[in-house]
Enzyme design. Sequence first.
Site, PDB file in Angstrom:
ATOM      1  N   TYR A 288      37.825  28.380  37.410  1.00 56.80           N
ATOM      2  CA  TYR A 288      36.797  27.346  37.465  1.00 56.80           C
ATOM      3  C   TYR A 288      35.709  27.606  36.411  1.00 56.80           C
ATOM      4  CZ  TYR A 288      38.939  26.462  42.040  1.00 56.80           C
ATOM      5  OH  TYR A 288      39.825  26.208  43.069  1.00 56.80           O
TER       6      TYR A 288
ATOM      7  N   HIS B  87      46.602  32.046  43.155  1.00 55.80           N
ATOM      8  CA  HIS B  87      46.148  30.736  42.689  1.00 55.80           C
ATOM      9  C   HIS B  87      47.217  30.039  41.843  1.00 55.80           C
ATOM     10  CE1 HIS B  87      42.532  28.328  40.842  1.00 55.80           C
ATOM     11  NE2 HIS B  87      43.234  27.635  41.722  1.00 55.80           N
TER      12      HIS B  87
END
Length: 305
Positions: free
Chosen positions: A56, A136
């Site tokens: 992110y 992830h």
Amino acid sequence: MERRRLGSSPVEVTTLAFGGAAIGGLYAPVSDAEAMAAVRRAQERGIGYFDTAPHYGTGRSERLLGAALTGEYVLSTKVGRLLVPLEPGETPESQGFADPPPYKRVWDWSADGIRRSLEESLKRLGADHVDILYLHDPDDHEEEVYATAYPALAALREEGVVRAIGAGMNQTAMLTRFVERLDLDVVLCAGRYTLLDRSAEEDLLPACLRRGTSVVIGGAYNSGLLAGGTTYNYEPAPPELLDRVAGLERVCAEHGVPLRAAALRFALRHPAVASVLVGCRSAAEVDDNTTLFETDIPEALWEAL
């Protein structure tokens, strides 16, 4: 705010959680001051679970969360991508994030890579631990998960370095295989259990109930379509989905409930779901989402929907 336990772990999360992608600059830039104000307002409104990832904003979300959080909270981050400084002449890939720092993302599912990723995340967060660690987006790396990544994650839990482990993805099929084959406390599933897409009911949620694995739901608005936007799964929504949303809005209006409030609360009706993540890029968005989340929703509306 209500708290629910993740599987058989000692971790309890608030039913509304703060997703850290937005403050990493997803789709639009966010100032440091705005981002930190959003995090602090979330804590003031009772949100006690914060999720982030190196991906992110290539570390920006982790850095800002670490700078803003105070007191007691539950924190999760993710592994699978290492952040590597750019070489001379290389330009950063945004991958949807505005103003990316000068780093590139490199896949690494090795045991050493998992530990290095966590160590680097802790430095950005200014923390000595995280509570939950997720694999992830291992969509193209399933065999590496079984061979090296999951064993490394399980070892970190066994050592007490993290208190719960899981995997986070936008699909249900592989998550379901992980739940059935591995000892996970929690899975984070984005966009597959919403008012528009209930496909997680077919495989993932029943498997989680059987195994005692908790579910955190992301993407409750299906990337904007259920929040007044026109995008679905990060692309322009087809006409038939726009028509469906219009129908949902009419039903909600008949019961005096905003569609967004129903969208946020829907997933929590399933017994496997522990929390719903929502991304907020300002204190005003935090206030808006928490107020919607706290809306009283009559049982008749769920039956009508």
